[in-house]
Scaffold this active site. Sequence first.
Site, PDB file in Angstrom:
ATOM      1  N   ALA A 266       0.809  -1.220   0.000  1.00 42.10           N
ATOM      2  CA  ALA A 266       0.000   0.000   0.000  1.00 42.10           C
ATOM      3  C   ALA A 266       0.840   1.267   0.000  1.00 42.10           C
ATOM      4  CB  ALA A 266      -0.916   0.006   1.223  1.00 42.10           C
TER       5      ALA A 266
ATOM      6  N   ARG B 270      10.236   7.643  -2.246  1.00 42.68           N
ATOM      7  CA  ARG B 270      11.666   7.752  -2.590  1.00 42.68           C
ATOM      8  C   ARG B 270      11.972   7.297  -4.023  1.00 42.68           C
ATOM      9  NH1 ARG B 270      14.133   4.653   2.382  1.00 42.68           N
ATOM     10  NH2 ARG B 270      11.976   3.926   2.530  1.00 42.68           N
TER      11      ARG B 270
ATOM     12  N   ASP C  12       7.786  -4.974  -1.945  1.00 40.30           N
ATOM     13  CA  ASP C  12       8.933  -4.325  -2.587  1.00 40.30           C
ATOM     14  C   ASP C  12      10.214  -5.143  -2.399  1.00 40.30           C
ATOM     15  OD1 ASP C  12       9.358  -3.930   0.086  1.00 40.30           O
ATOM     16  OD2 ASP C  12       9.509  -1.744  -0.011  1.00 40.30           O
TER      17      ASP C  12
ATOM     18  N   ASN D 255      15.522  -6.064  11.079  1.00 42.94           N
ATOM     19  CA  ASN D 255      14.272  -6.745  10.743  1.00 42.94           C
ATOM     20  C   ASN D 255      14.096  -6.716   9.235  1.00 42.94           C
ATOM     21  OD1 ASN D 255      11.656  -7.612  10.477  1.00 42.94           O
ATOM     22  ND2 ASN D 255      10.739  -5.691  11.224  1.00 42.94           N
TER      23      ASN D 255
ATOM     24  N   LYS E  94      10.084  -7.823 -38.608  1.00 42.56           N
ATOM     25  CA  LYS E  94       8.919  -7.603 -37.727  1.00 42.56           C
ATOM     26  C   LYS E  94       7.753  -8.460 -38.170  1.00 42.56           C
ATOM     27  CE  LYS E  94       5.402  -5.400 -38.154  1.00 42.56           C
ATOM     28  NZ  LYS E  94       4.312  -4.510 -38.555  1.00 42.56           N
TER      29      LYS E  94
ATOM     30  N   ASN F  68       5.489  -2.025 -46.235  1.00 39.22           N
ATOM     31  CA  ASN F  68       4.293  -2.702 -45.712  1.00 39.22           C
ATOM     32  C   ASN F  68       3.227  -1.735 -45.240  1.00 39.22           C
ATOM     33  OD1 ASN F  68       5.968  -1.835 -43.624  1.00 39.22           O
ATOM     34  ND2 ASN F  68       5.222  -3.390 -42.213  1.00 39.22           N
TER      35      ASN F  68
END
Length: 435
Positions: free
Chosen positions: A11, A16, A103, A167, A328, A362
């Site tokens: 959340a 930062r 994170d 921690n 492509k 194309n």
Amino acid sequence: MSKLSIIILAAGAGTRMKSNLPKVLHKISGKEMLYYSIKEAKKLSDDIHIVLFNQHDLVKASMEKYFDGISFHIQDFLNLPGTGGAVMGITPKYDRVLVLNGDMPLIEAQELGKLNFASKDIPIVMTVLELQNADGYGRVIIENSNVKKIVEQKDCNEDEIKVNSANAGIYCFDKEFLLSHLPLLSNTNAQKEYYITDLVEMAINKGLSVVPVSVNEENFKGVNSKFDLSQAEVIHQNRIKKAFMANGITMRLPDTIYIEEDVEIEGDSVLENGVTLLGKTKIISSHIKTNSIVESSIIKNSDIGPMARIRPDSRVESSHIGNFVEVKKSNLFEVKAGHLSYLGDSEIDSGTNVGAGTITCNYDGVNKYKTKIGKNVFIGSDTQLVAPLEIPDNVMIAAGSTVTKNPKSGDLVLSRTPQKSLAGFFDKFFGKKGN
Ligand code: UD1
Ligand code: MG
């Protein structure tokens, strides 16, 4: 092993990161950070809860592209901020609850599984990092191999700040303990937040044990800034490349190679330095040379580059693609295209040679059209193939041609203007040079 419910905290705003994109949607190796947390969580549990607040619709939609069966919760961030507030109001299915941070994209299920032993007597098992410098982390005060309390950096006294046990922010709770003690949290601390870490002191005060489990710093790296993101990606890339090399893929200067999460590589393939493999690319027994890029395409028994670009939805099999060739959405089988070409929306069949400077035209500015080229076609250099176009088998196209009409099999196609030579023009124009 007893079943686990998993809650992933995601959340936070991630200020930062200095970005409008929610922190957990920043990508490493082509996928959002939160994708990796969920992917690992799925290996351990079928009861996964994600806590969101900032841009929750966007985060939810991004994850629903990959996963289903996940419960999303929106934190009451204004009234109940903090990691403790985030967990309030969730009803997990199983007796043990693993809480993760969204994170931490480098966590691995196998290591998280080691926390799966919380019980009535040990209501919290938590991850601890032994660091040279625990700056930024909550400090874990350990006595006689048990955790005594966790103090957030902003709440540390002179002695606590010097503690190097940090921690890591991942816990396995006994569900009953968690649900009965969350309502007792308060926000009387420097950040005025409800800290999940305060549950540790509550357990100790009741004579229960909180067991620390030491974990590897690299896997539990939290990403809080763009620099952290880049470092996490380096570690993640190394993991991807190491796994491929262990399977027999050769890499020249692997630090210069970039491979996204969904890429597959098989057989005796070689990647030279500077190669970039993106999206759902699959490389089978092929040689990808220096500085080539392949995106969401299949390359089989072929050599590509140096400096070639294969764009999405292409399939190149048993072919040679040389330098400065762009392909492509094309299907090439036993084709040679050695230099400087654009092959888009095309199908080219076996034995066909594409001369240098060949372009499939194309796009007419509004629509895209297909070029279909049969077997054994010889396309001379500097040819423009204006789509839609079908070249049947066994056709020769003269260098410098602009092809706008479908030829017949066996034809020579020649559309260039006849050459004129004007005798003596040079000297007239420039004056006499030399003698
Ligand atoms: C937390 C721990 C700290 C630990 C560190 C490890 C607390 C009080 N502190 O601190 O002891 O060393 O993680 O990285 O838990 N989040 C929410 N809702 C919130 C606040 C946070 O979902 O209201 C989420 C964040 O998005 C993030 C995770 O919880 O994924 C951790 O939050 P963060 O603000 O980074 O906690 P830290 O201050 O780092
Ligand atoms: Mg953090």
